[in-house]
Design an enzyme around this catalytic site. Structure first.
Site, mmCIF file in Angstrom:
data_model
loop_
_atom_site.group_PDB
_atom_site.id
_atom_site.type_symbol
_atom_site.label_atom_id
_atom_site.label_comp_id
_atom_site.label_asym_id
_atom_site.label_seq_id
_atom_site.Cartn_x
_atom_site.Cartn_y
_atom_site.Cartn_z
ATOM 1 N N ARG A 159 1.013 -1.283 0.143
ATOM 2 C CA ARG A 159 -0.485 0.447 0.295
ATOM 3 C C ARG A 159 0.850 1.196 -0.249
ATOM 4 O O ARG A 159 1.909 1.314 1.069
ATOM 5 C CB ARG A 159 -1.097 0.606 1.257
ATOM 6 C CG ARG A 159 -2.116 -1.111 0.620
ATOM 7 C CD ARG A 159 -2.486 -1.912 2.064
ATOM 8 N NE ARG A 159 -3.350 -2.674 2.301
ATOM 9 C CZ ARG A 159 -3.468 -3.603 2.350
ATOM 10 N NH1 ARG A 159 -1.482 -4.552 2.103
ATOM 11 N NH2 ARG A 159 -4.817 -4.973 1.760
ATOM 12 N N GLU A 164 -2.177 7.870 -7.119
ATOM 13 C CA GLU A 164 -2.376 6.696 -8.140
ATOM 14 C C GLU A 164 -2.808 7.944 -9.212
ATOM 15 O O GLU A 164 -3.757 8.091 -8.508
ATOM 16 C CB GLU A 164 -2.314 5.294 -8.371
ATOM 17 C CG GLU A 164 -0.909 4.791 -7.473
ATOM 18 C CD GLU A 164 -1.290 3.369 -7.097
ATOM 19 O OE1 GLU A 164 -2.530 2.905 -7.260
ATOM 20 O OE2 GLU A 164 -0.567 3.193 -6.293
ATOM 21 N N HIS A 197 1.816 0.010 -10.338
ATOM 22 C CA HIS A 197 0.378 -1.041 -9.392
ATOM 23 C C HIS A 197 -0.029 -2.141 -10.112
ATOM 24 O O HIS A 197 -1.490 -2.543 -10.464
ATOM 25 C CB HIS A 197 -0.249 -0.496 -9.183
ATOM 26 C CG HIS A 197 -1.591 -1.067 -8.423
ATOM 27 N ND1 HIS A 197 -2.132 0.689 -6.808
ATOM 28 C CD2 HIS A 197 -1.669 -1.486 -7.505
ATOM 29 C CE1 HIS A 197 -2.220 -0.137 -6.242
ATOM 30 N NE2 HIS A 197 -2.733 -2.152 -5.748
#
Length: 312
Positions: free
Chosen positions: A230, A259, A278
């Site tokens: 995370r 993001e 990601h």
């Protein structure tokens, strides 16, 4: 029959997940989350739906208040930090996730980023594309210490891969395993001080970043930190400073606090930093598992059955 919204960007009409929902009599609508939605789109997104399958799209209290028919939010993944779970509970919406769906993928990505960092592969491949031929020495992983924070499925899988590479594995967790005899379980600060490579696999703390300036000061100046968990676990300004002044040698991040990466991010332009978009859980196999688990959660809740993986 229920109306099901699907915003996970890799799910498609007529795929296995869509067909499973239709087989159970549900109607699907696809609205892929590919970039930030404007306020109007966001506020109306869930309205009129009985269920939604989502990836990491933010789900706020106001959005939930605008969706009185919504009964379940199913994450096509493990983390659910982007969902206001307290608000979901207030409005009677079940939140479910898909634990165990991507831990092999995440572990492989963590080790891949570790190898890239140890051998300077990102900089080398970029230089070769420009016609250069760099010959900078890297480091062997065999005999090095891999520190792992968090020992859920991805942490466990990463530990096993580290052992297979001949690394010494230290773990900080609230739930040590007496059966994993090759692994040393110890306190958090010892892991920070001892690790040559530090891999994060813990949940968000809820009280701010786990890794801040003080934690970077504990680390070896030759150490590399890996984050596939995370973005909120690391104070990015502190990381940028630690990378710039040599407090640590490098970092590799698959997740960021915001993001996509913002233009004003302090992490831009750092040569001893690898950033990926990601992708840790994004394999064909993990996507299928996660999508099917999310679809089954929707099917169960809409049929008034207990879902397998409730969050609230």
């Amino acid at each position: 029959m229920g109306r099901v919204l699907i915003t996970t960007d890799y799910l498609r009409p007529n795929d296995d997940i869509d067909n499973l929902l239709k087989q159970h009599g549900h109607e699907t609508t696809f609205a892929p989350f590919e970039s930030k939605r404007d306020t109007t789109q966001q506020m109306s997104l869930l309205t009129g739906f009985d269920a939604a399958i989502i990836a990491s799209e933010p789900i706020t209290r106001d959005m939930l208040a605008s969706a009185p028919s919504l009964k379940v939010l199913a994450r096509s993944g493990v983390g659910y930090d982007s969902i206001d779970v307290q608000a979901a509970s207030h409005y009677g919406v079940r939140v479910c996730n898909a634990p165990g769906s991507n831990h092999y993928s995440v572990a492989e990505m963590a080790i891949g980023l570790l190898i890239m960092s140890a051998r300077h592969l990102a900089n080398v491949t970029s230089a070769v594309r420009l016609g250069q031929w760099p010959r900078k020495a890297g480091h062997e992983l065999h005999g090095a210490t891999l520190g792992i924070i968090g020992y859920g499925p991805s942490g466990q899988a990463t530990a096993k891969l580290g052992l297979a590479l001949g690394m010494k594995v230290l773990v900080s967790t609230a739930h040590p395993s007496s059966s994993d005899r090759e692994i040393s379980f110890t306190d958090l600060d010892t892991v920070f001080k001892s690790a040559d490579y530090l891999s994060l696999h813990s949940r968000a703390s809820g009280t701010g970043p786990l890794v801040d300036e003080a934690k970077f000061e504990l680390m070896k100046d030759s150490a590399i930190i890996i984050n596939t968990a995370r973005g909120s676990l690391i104070n990015e300004s502190a990381l940028a400073a630690a990378l710039s002044n040599g407090t640590i040698a490098g970092a590799a991040l698959d997740v960021l606090d915001h993001e996509p990466m913002t233009d004003s991010s302090p992490l831009r332009g750092l040569e001893n930093l690898i950033i990926t978009s990601h992708l840790a859980g994004q394999t064909v196999e993990a996507r299928l598992r996660a999508g099917m688990i999310a679809a089954q959660a929707v099917i169960d809740v809409l049929a008034n059955r207990q879902p397998d993986h409730p969050v609230n």
